[in-house]
Structures are given as C-alpha cells and as structure tokens.
Design a protein around this motif. Structure first.
Motif, PDB file in Angstrom:
ATOM      1  N   LEU A  29       2.089  -4.272   0.429  1.00 12.41           N
ATOM      2  CA  LEU A  29       2.166  -4.744  -0.952  1.00 12.41           C
ATOM      3  C   LEU A  29       2.452  -3.579  -1.889  1.00 12.41           C
ATOM      4  O   LEU A  29       3.275  -3.665  -2.796  1.00 12.41           O
ATOM      5  CB  LEU A  29       0.860  -5.426  -1.358  1.00 12.41           C
ATOM      6  CG  LEU A  29       0.643  -6.826  -0.782  1.00 12.41           C
ATOM      7  CD1 LEU A  29      -0.740  -7.340  -1.162  1.00 12.41           C
ATOM      8  CD2 LEU A  29       1.707  -7.776  -1.304  1.00 12.41           C
ATOM      9  N   ALA A  30       1.771  -2.464  -1.629  1.00 12.89           N
ATOM     10  CA  ALA A  30       1.947  -1.298  -2.483  1.00 12.89           C
ATOM     11  C   ALA A  30       3.384  -0.788  -2.390  1.00 12.89           C
ATOM     12  O   ALA A  30       3.975  -0.387  -3.388  1.00 12.89           O
ATOM     13  CB  ALA A  30       0.962  -0.204  -2.088  1.00 12.89           C
ATOM     14  N   ASP A  42       5.906  -2.500  -1.814  1.00 12.39           N
ATOM     15  CA  ASP A  42       6.823  -3.595  -2.130  1.00 12.39           C
ATOM     16  C   ASP A  42       7.710  -3.941  -0.930  1.00 12.39           C
ATOM     17  O   ASP A  42       8.926  -3.985  -1.042  1.00 12.39           O
ATOM     18  CB  ASP A  42       7.689  -3.248  -3.354  1.00 12.39           C
ATOM     19  CG  ASP A  42       8.453  -4.486  -3.832  1.00 12.39           C
ATOM     20  OD1 ASP A  42       7.939  -5.601  -3.613  1.00 12.39           O
ATOM     21  OD2 ASP A  42       9.552  -4.337  -4.382  1.00 12.39           O
ATOM     22  N   GLU A  43       7.088  -4.130   0.199  1.00 10.54           N
ATOM     23  CA  GLU A  43       7.817  -4.531   1.404  1.00 10.54           C
ATOM     24  C   GLU A  43       7.230  -5.843   1.910  1.00 10.54           C
ATOM     25  O   GLU A  43       6.599  -5.878   2.960  1.00 10.54           O
ATOM     26  CB  GLU A  43       7.669  -3.452   2.490  1.00 10.54           C
ATOM     27  CG  GLU A  43       8.352  -2.149   2.172  1.00 10.54           C
ATOM     28  CD  GLU A  43       9.797  -2.124   2.631  1.00 10.54           C
ATOM     29  OE1 GLU A  43      10.335  -3.196   2.975  1.00 10.54           O
ATOM     30  OE2 GLU A  43      10.387  -1.030   2.636  1.00 10.54           O
ATOM     31  N   PRO A  44       7.420  -6.933   1.166  1.00 13.79           N
ATOM     32  CA  PRO A  44       6.767  -8.182   1.584  1.00 13.79           C
ATOM     33  C   PRO A  44       7.187  -8.630   2.969  1.00 13.79           C
ATOM     34  O   PRO A  44       6.409  -9.248   3.688  1.00 13.79           O
ATOM     35  CB  PRO A  44       7.222  -9.190   0.517  1.00 13.79           C
ATOM     36  CG  PRO A  44       8.419  -8.580  -0.122  1.00 13.79           C
ATOM     37  CD  PRO A  44       8.247  -7.101  -0.034  1.00 13.79           C
ATOM     38  N   MET A  93       7.534  -6.834   5.521  1.00  9.99           N
ATOM     39  CA  MET A  93       6.695  -6.151   6.514  1.00  9.99           C
ATOM     40  C   MET A  93       5.471  -6.995   6.860  1.00  9.99           C
ATOM     41  O   MET A  93       4.969  -6.951   7.973  1.00  9.99           O
ATOM     42  CB  MET A  93       6.262  -4.790   5.969  1.00  9.99           C
ATOM     43  CG  MET A  93       7.358  -3.759   6.026  1.00  9.99           C
ATOM     44  SD  MET A  93       7.811  -3.487   7.751  1.00  9.99           S
ATOM     45  CE  MET A  93       9.421  -2.804   7.565  1.00  9.99           C
ATOM     46  N   PHE A 102      -2.111  -4.128   2.611  1.00 11.17           N
ATOM     47  CA  PHE A 102      -2.291  -3.410   1.335  1.00 11.17           C
ATOM     48  C   PHE A 102      -1.179  -2.381   1.170  1.00 11.17           C
ATOM     49  O   PHE A 102      -0.591  -2.239   0.107  1.00 11.17           O
ATOM     50  CB  PHE A 102      -3.670  -2.754   1.277  1.00 11.17           C
ATOM     51  CG  PHE A 102      -4.781  -3.763   1.253  1.00 11.17           C
ATOM     52  CD1 PHE A 102      -5.103  -4.423   0.073  1.00 11.17           C
ATOM     53  CD2 PHE A 102      -5.470  -4.094   2.410  1.00 11.17           C
ATOM     54  CE1 PHE A 102      -6.109  -5.380   0.057  1.00 11.17           C
ATOM     55  CE2 PHE A 102      -6.464  -5.047   2.398  1.00 11.17           C
ATOM     56  CZ  PHE A 102      -6.782  -5.698   1.220  1.00 11.17           C
TER      57      PHE A 102
END
Lengths: 325, 314, 377
Positions: free
Chosen positions: A22-23, A25-27, A29, A19
């Motif tokens: 995603l928040a 914006d580090e896909p 990770m 979560f």
C-alpha cells in the motif's frame, strides 16, 4: 531452533507485506500475494498427505478443482437467480463465502474419501499414478460438462461476499485468505502433535510397528488423505474467488504438479515449507516472466539446481537439515 | 456418428478399428518400453521422457527437410534422442538414483520446462513439417476389402519388430542379463564387477532412442510441435502402470490394451448411448466417457491388482 | 505520515499519471507454449498498425498469458490495478476471454477482441464496452454450412473436439446447412490420431467432410486424411488453413476449401499495403490473426482521433462508428458490437514453395450472428 526463526520471519513477512504494498502504491502486489497465499494453502493440504502421511499424490488438482467448481456452480446460480436444484427439494445458489467454503470442504472431503479408499490399495509409484488417473478422469469430465461451460469454465462478475468485509478491496480479501491460511496452519500444527499425528508419522516410517499396537495404518492414511483433500478443496474455492473464474485447468495434471512443487520446493513435512515454496514460486513466475518470453527455461534450471543441491527444500537450505517437525 | 445399421460391412470396419487400436498401442509401447526399463533398472521416474520423444520428432523434421530422406530422418531422430538422453543421464539423472521419487518427479519436471521452451527458442512457435515417405503413402487393400493406410501397417510392423528385438535383447544378450540383474539386485551386480554407471547410461540412452523413434514415426502423421510429448508421456505412464512397472511384457500388453480401449471406446460408447439418447447427446455423452475410458481402465486394473498385470515390485 | 495520508498521496500520484494525455493499452495474449503462433501474429499485426500511425502517445503493454486462464486473470488484475490501462485487447482463446472480459468490462474498461468471440459475450452476456473485431465464434462455421449448400452437398460428415467451441462449430454449421449430416462426431480435445474417425467417415457414405480442429489437431487430421485414400471434398474454417500452420500441413491441404473473413489477396488498398508492410517488417506472410490484430489497432486509433477513453460514452460512440479502413474492405458493427461482414470461400494453393490461399467466392454477405437478438444493454 533455526527453522523456528524461518517460520517467524515468514509469518511477519506475510502480515507486513500488504502495508508495504500500500505504501509503495503497488496494489497489484497484494493480488499477487493473495495468489501466493491461496496456493500455499493448497500446498499445506497436500503436505499433510505427502509430508506426514508419505502419500505422494499427483492428483490433488482434483480436490483443488472440486473446491473451485463448488464456488463456480453456487455463485453462478446465485448470479443468474436460477435454483441449483428444484427436485426433490429446492436448493438455491449462494454468494456467501462461508457457505461456499463449507460446501467446497465437504465435497472435496467426500471425493478424497472415495479416491483415497480405492487408491490406498496401492503403494509407491502405483499410488502416484492412480491418483493421477483419478485427476485426469475429473479433468476430462469437466471439459465435457457443458452445463458449467466445459473448457470455457464458469466466470462470475463480482467476488463473493464475506460478512463484515468488502472482498473486492484487494487488501481485505488478502487479509481474509491469510486468516484462513494461518488458521489451517494452526490446525495442521495441532494435528501433527496429536496422537493421530504421531500415529500417522509412525505409520509412514514403519507400518508394522503401528499394526502391532492395534492400529490400522491404512485407516490413518485415509484420514490424512481426506483432511488433506478437504484443505486443498478449500484453497480451490478461494482460488476461484480470487480469479472470479473456474475452469478445468484447475483440474489439470500440471496443476497437481505445481502444488507438489510448492511442497518440495519449500521442504516436505515442514509446517511452513509449502508457504515458502508457493511464495518463492509465485515471485519467480512474476519476476522471470517479465524478463524473457522463454522464462520457463530459467525456471526449469533453477528448480533443477534446488533439487540437486538444496535437499530438504529451501527451508532445509536456510535452516539446516534436521529439526523439522 | 456410430456404426450405421445400413453399413455394408460392419465387420470390416471393426477390423479396421482394431488395426487402428493396435497401431496406437505399438507406438505407445515404444514410449512405454523405455520408461519401464529405466524404472525397472534404475528405479527412476522420468517425467522428461516425453521431451525425448519431442526431440526425436524435431530432429527428424529438420533432417528430412534438409536431405529429403525419411530413413536418414529416423536415424537422426534416434541418434539425437539417444545423445540427449545420455547427456541428461550423465549431467542430471545420475544424481537422482539415490533420491526418493519426489525429488525425481521435481527434477525431471524441471527438465521438461527446459527442453520444451528451449526447443521453442531454437525452432520457433510454429509447427514443423514432416511427412510420410512416398514409398509408404496411400492405402493398401487388405483381405476382406479393408482399405488401410500403408504407413500405419508399417508402424505396426516396426513396433512389433522392436518389441521382439527388445525381448531378445533382454533374454539372450550379455547386456540383457546385466539389465535383468540390475533389476533384481543392484548391489550384487556392482559387486560382480559390472560397470554399473556405464550400464545405466546405456539403458537410459536406449530408452531415449526408442522414444525418439516413436516421436519421428508418429510426427509424420501428426504434428511436430513443442509440447507434443506430454500427452503421450501421461499415456505411457498409464501403460506401464497397467502392465506392471519394470516389465517389458507388461508394457506391451498394457500398450495394446490402452490402444484398443481408447480407439474402440471412442466408437462404441456413442453407439451404446444412442440406444437411449438422441444422436447429439449420445455423441456428447459417449465422447465424454470415452475420453475417461483409459483412466477408468487403469484405476480398475490397479484396484484389482495393485502392482499391475505383470508387476512384481511395489 | 499516517497510513491514510500515505494512501491519499498515492491517489494523487495516480491522478497525475493519467493527466498526461497518454492512452495505455493492455494486451494479454498467448506468446509461449501451445498456440503461441496465434498470439505472436495478433501482437505483430497490432503493433505494426500502432507504429504506422506515428503516434507516440499510445503505450501498449504486452503480456503473455501462457494460455492459462488464471494467469490471464492475474495479468488483467495487474493491468487494471497497477498499470491503470484504459483499453484491453489481445486474448486468443475463448476460455481465457470468458475469464477476463466480463470482470474487465464490469470495472469500466473497454475490451477490443482481436480473436475470441464466444457466444456468451455476443448474446445475453454482451456489454456496451466489449467490441469484437474478428468474428463471433460461429461465423466461419455458418459460412461453411452455407458453402456446402451451394456446392450441393447433401450428407456432410461433421466433426469437432468435445469442448464448447467445438459444439458451437457444429451448431453453427448445422444452422445454415440444409442437408442431413451423415454423421456427427466429437473427438477428444487435443487428440492427434484420427484413424478411427476416418474409418467411420469412410463407412458412413458421406459426400463431404466438415471439420473444426484448431492447431495441431487439424494438422494431424489433414495429413492422415490425405493418406487414407479417401477423396471426399473437405471443408473447414480458416483456422486450420492459415499462413502459420499451412506449411506444417503441406501438400495434404492443397485444394481444400475453407471459409474466412480475410485473405491476403483481398482487393483493397488497405490490405495490399498491410500485406506488403507486414511481410517487409517481419519477413513472413501475414496470417488471418495478424490481419485481425492490425484491424483492432486501427479501430482503436480511429476512435482515439475522436474521443478519449476517459470520456466513456463518447469513446464508445466513436468505436461503434468503426470509422477505419479495414483490411477486409467493408466493416461495420452490429447492435451487439460484433462485426457485420462478408465471409469468403478460399482454396489452398501453392505459390512457389509457399502454401497459401486464394479467394474463390463469397459464402455469406453482410453476415452478423445468431445471438445479436439476445443482447440488450
């Protein structure tokens, strides 16, 4: 108990992590976290043999690799529409994860049974070395196994499927892997508190006492070794699917060493020890790798400090020494 | 390629291959002797032993490059490895004796990372140059018409001399008596007033010096580069496990066994397969099996004798 | 804010990022551990060309794969998912290329290979977005086979490590060699002692030796061969005789004939400028790998002059044209996006204190590869 708190924090962290990613914006990770979760699963497997069984295996990459090759072989045949075997009966490849997992678990369990039966004739350092030898045998075999790419390995273009999920979406694949990890941890907890687990623990601490109550410690250890190999094999199948690729490097002794490091780093014979170890290792690898070409030096120094000054692993450091399961 | 039926002297070829296996074996012995001593006396698994081998080779290449003297290079190799070994023992290893094998494996694995990347930091990523001395270059003709490199003969000589010297050291000298006592009963020799920690440092430095010597000697016919130590380390472990951990005699027998198996396996397995396969597949299958041969040997020995050929302790 | 709007706004930020007319290049190459020398040369050659172009709208992200396939895949995922690169390049080793390239091109990225050229990617597994700027793996070995014919060798002894690239090497050599090999040998990958093999060569009655043993394996083989007293002529691909490695082999390599698509004495203006500027900037002579990195960057630059990678079809057409001046002189792509080029015969010489190569002839002219026919897009 403080180690219970550590486990809870770890659990919440693993669930909450995507979560945050995603928040922010580090896909990527999420992909990195998936790697950590899968390596943790491999280490959880080893921890059963090493932590509770007292069997220091330096050959667990063998099972990791067998799981990986189960995925690579089945998926590459499905991808090329060539049957795996036509005689004596037809076997087709598959792109379905549950089937691949089943094959990976069975194949690595079978290998663990064979290797375990022979290796358990020895103890101590000899056991470390004979498991290493079996690992190396498989490694060299895979390198020269041209049917499946030899050293080049096998790559597949699309990740295998799981009913109801789109595994190509990083977060969904992460969820799936985390689900498997938590399931196996639950199994692990159940096993160590079962009569089998208690007997295994006793067999490690004093084989003679186990023998007097009519149990065979070698058989207990063999059962633990097979369970351990099967779990690591399952992790191998997931790891190959994460990379969409399998190669002999999954079977190398360095891989065995790394899996062992996860266990020791986190704390042996602790339920969440391997998870902590794998997460910390992947995080270190990621952050130090960006700092210097020579980051292995710092990684080495850090590992050394942990061994010398943080006995009982990181969990031991945080939660104090006693109290492990 | 296999033994050719039309070959004029298959026996000479066989003899040459046996010499090759022997030479490989005695170099492995130099590595294995240190490992087995360290394990026997201190009970320590030292994965970083391969790094000491590398340090020896790098020191030799640097000194040979600067002075042009191979003899000085060998001295430098042994000194550098012994100093590095003693330092590591004093700073790190000392804290590990009381720990279990797991901690030792992890700590010495960490040392490998530090030594390997540290060496690359200092010397760069390209291999270094180290060549055999002129005095020992070129082949000699042995009885039976075998042409054999002089340098490799010298390696066999040096290896066997070291083995003999080590044997005498262990059986005939005060240090040797202490080492043997240390293997048998650690508390006892401490009680007898032997400075145990100094003994440990000396044993560790001795093992390191042997590894450094092997690195320099082998570096001259192979390549001096980062990561050269780990493959040899694995083989040295195979050797001491086959021989029985802690036994110098076992290390020698194990090393020669491994050397011969590896060398002869590489030649005879492909020709064996050629009896029922076409040449290309035979070369292939033979090479595959040959690369697994020593591990198969080790597994077989351990299944037959779980503590190795000459091992006493578990 | 709900999760959905959060995701949506993240997407807009990403779009805004690519709207800046900047090209992002992801370079995954081997910078640490064994084989690091090759990756460092490719990187330095590549960055030199970018720097000389004077363009500041190209961002090159360089990462070290440690020669581990799983690390390479992980870096590729990061570059695609987080850095959102347009073009990828840099991989040295075939097994890493096989791990990264198929899935990267399947996701729509362009991949320009500065080194590895596995046969799978040249034939059935080819992809319109995959371009190889160096060679197909078999090329230099094929040239060695052709050279052996010219030199009137009839029963060359051939050896290579027991792994896919080694098998490709011997297959490539035999594809052009018209004689009958006196022996064929697969050695262990990573093997450092070749005494047993040299004894077999001696006993085989061969008139020459061809070997493919990259990295430290080749150094060991050449030193031991020179010391064995055997004086059969030796041929090999350029990999064991290149600038970085040659100094470690030393005198044992002198006079050895090897095949290469490039050498520093190739007579063209681009090459002369490249050799001079590389040596000036990095204080060492450029290697084959450096020239490949340099050419790869110049190919990319030439295509960027014409089209933007976002317009995939136009960009692909621009790459296919290969409208750049190569350090190798003439350079064109075949139908499977692999080079069509001359392959030269070089000999190892000593210039002052430095071992290097000189060109002594051409082995194969306008050579492409054996797999092009299998490639259909």
């Amino acid at each position: 108990m403080r180690w219970g708190l550590v486990n809870a924090v770890m659990l919440i962290g693993l669930v909450a992590f995507p979560f945050w990613a995603l928040a922010a914006d580090e896909p990527f990770m999420i992909t990195l976290a998936t790697r950590a979760v899968i390596l943790a699963l491999a280490a959880v497997g080893l921890n059963i043999a090493l932590g509770w069984g007292g069997l220091v295996s330096l050959g667990h990459a063998a099972f990791f690799g067998i799981g990986g090759y189960a995925m690579g072989i089945l998926a590459s045949h499905a991808q090329g529409y060539t049957p795996l075997m036509e005689w004596p009966f037809l076997i087709e490849g598959t792109k379905s994860m549950p089937v691949i997992w089943l094959v990976a678990v069975l194949a690595s369990a079978l290998a663990a049974l064979g290797i375990g039966m022979l290796s358990l004739r020895t103890t101590g350092v000899y056991f470390i070395m004979i498991t290493l030898a079996f690992g190396q045998m498989l490694y060299y075999f895979a390198i020269s196994w041209t049917a499946y790419g030899g050293e080049d390995g096998v790559s597949i273009y699309v990740r295998n499927g799981f009913p109801g999920l789109n595994t190509l979406v990083p977060v969904e694949f992460y969820g799936l892997c985390l689900g498997v990890l938590l399931g196996v941890l639950a199994l692990n907890a159940a096993v160590i508190h079962s009569p089998f687990g208690l007997a295994l623990n006793a067999a490690r601490q004093s084989p003679d006492r186990v023998r007097t109550v009519g149990l065979d410690p070698r058989r207990l250890q063999l059962a633990a070794f097979v369970l351990s190999g099967a779990i690591t094999g399952l992790a191998g199948a997931l790891f190959a699917d994460l990379n969409r690729f399998v190669s002999p490097s999954m079977l190398s002794w360095q891989m065995s060493g790394e899996i062992m490091i996860f266990v020791i780093l986190g704390g042996t014979a602790r339920l969440f020890g391997p998870v902590v170890g794998a997460v910390v290792f992947v995080a270190l690898e990621h952050s130090l790798g960006g700092l210097s070409e020579y980051w292995h030096v710092f990684l080495g120094a850090l590992l050394l400090l942990i061994v010398l000054f943080a006995r009982g692993g990181l969990i031991g450091l945080v939660a104090g020494r006693g109290g492990g399961s | 390629m296999t033994l050719d039926e039309t070959s004029p002297m298959p026996l000479a070829l066989l003899a040459e291959q046996v010499l090759n296996g022997l030479q490989f074996g005695v170099m492995l012995f130099l590595m294995a002797a240190g490992l087995t001593l360290i394990f026997g006396v201190m009970g320590l698994i030292n994965l970083a032993h391969g790094s000491l081998y590398m340090i020896g080779a790098f020191a030799a290449a640097s000194v040979a490059g600067a002075t042009g003297s191979f003899l000085l290079a060998l001295v430098a190799a042994m000194t550098a490895a012994a100093v590095a070994g003693a330092l590591v023992e004093l700073v790190v290893i000392r804290r590990l004796y009381a720990r279990d094998h797991l901690d030792q494996v992890l700590a010495t694995f960490a040392l490998i990372l530090i030594f390997s990347e540290g060496t690359r930091w200092v010397f760069g990523s390209f291999p270094l140059y180290l060549d055999i001395p002129d005095m020992l270059s070129g082949p000699v003709t042995l009885p039976g018409g075998i042409e054999y490199p002089r340098y490799r003969l010298a390696l066999i000589g040096i290896g066997l001399t070291v083995a003999l010297g080590l044997g005498l050291l262990i059986t005939r000298t005060r240090l040797g008596i202490r080492i043997r006592a240390g293997e048998n009963d650690r508390e006892m020799i401490a009680a007898l007033g032997v400075d145990i920690s100094r003994l440990y440092t000396i044993v560790f430095a001795l093992g390191a010096a042997l590894a450094g010597l092997a690195g320099a000697l082998v570096g001259a016919i192979q390549s001096v580069q980062v990561g050269m130590g780990e493959p040899v380390l694995i083989l040295a472990f195979v050797v001491i496990v086959i021989g029985g951990i802690g036994s110098i005699k076992g290390a020698l027998v194990g090393a020669i066994l491994v050397g011969l198996t590896d060398t002869l396996g590489g030649i005879f397995l492909p020709s064996l397969f050629r009896l029922f396969l076409d040449p290309s597949s035979a070369a292939n299958a033979g090479a595959s099996l040959a690369s697994m041969a020593i591990y198969i040997l080790m597994a077989a020995v351990l299944i037959w004798r779980p503590t190795g050929l000459f091992g006493a302790r578990g | 804010m709900t999760l959905k709007t959060l995701l949506l706004s993240a997407g807009i930020v990403a779009l805004a990022g690519t709207a800046l007319a900047e090209t992002k290049v992801g370079m995954i190459t081997t910078l640490s551990g064994g084989g690091a020398g090759l990756g460092i040369d490719v990187r330095d050659g590549f960055l030199l060309a970018i720097e000389q172009s004077g363009r500041d709208d190209i961002e090159v992200i360089v990462e070290d794969d440690q020669r581990k396939p799983d690390i390479a895949v992980q870096l590729a995922d990061r570059m695609i998912q987080s850095d959102r690169v347009d073009v990828m390049t840099g991989i040295i080793f075939s097994n890493l290329a096989m791990a990264v390239v198929p899935s990267a091109t399947a996701q729509g990225l362009f991949y320009l290979s500065p080194n590895a050229g596995p046969s799978a990617l040249a034939g059935k597994g080819c992809h319109p977005n995959y371009f190889n700027v160096a060679w197909q793996n078999d090329n230099l070995h094929e040239a060695a086979g052709a050279y052996a014919n010219g030199a009137k060798y009839e029963n060359t002894f051939i050896l290579a490590p027991n792994y896919p690239a080694g098998k490709d090497a011997l297959t490539g050599f035999k594809r052009f060699f018209e004689g009958d090999p006196a022996g064929e040998l697969y050695t262990k990958l990573g093997q450092k002692d070749y005494a047993a093999e040299i004894a077999q060569i001696r006993a085989s009655g061969a008139d020459s030796v061809f070997f493919f043993l990259p990295g430290g394996m080749g150094i060991s083989f050449l030193k031991q061969y020179a010391d064995s007293g055997l004086d059969l002529p030796v041929i090999g691909p350029a990999f064991s005789f290149d600038q970085g490695i040659l100094q470690a082999v030393g005198e044992a390599a002198l006079g050895v004939v090897n095949t290469s698509q490039w050498n520093k004495d190739l007579d063209n203006a681009t090459n002369a400028a490249f050799v001079e500027s590389f040596a000036a900037k990095y204080d060492r002579l450029p290697s084959l790998y450096a020239s490949q990195g340099f050419d790869t960057a110049n190919l990319l630059l030439s295509a960027l002059e014409v089209a933007d990678p976002d317009d995939a079809d136009a960009f692909r057409t621009a790459l296919e044209a290969a409208d750049f001046s190569s350090t190798r002189g003439d350079f064109a792509f075949g139908p499977n996006h692999h080079p069509v080029q001359d392959i030269y015969v070089r000999r190892v010489i000593k210039e002052g204190d430095v071992y290097t190569n000189e060109i002594i002839g051409v082995a194969l002219e306008n050579h492409s590869d054996a797999y092009a026919a299998d490639c259909t897009y």
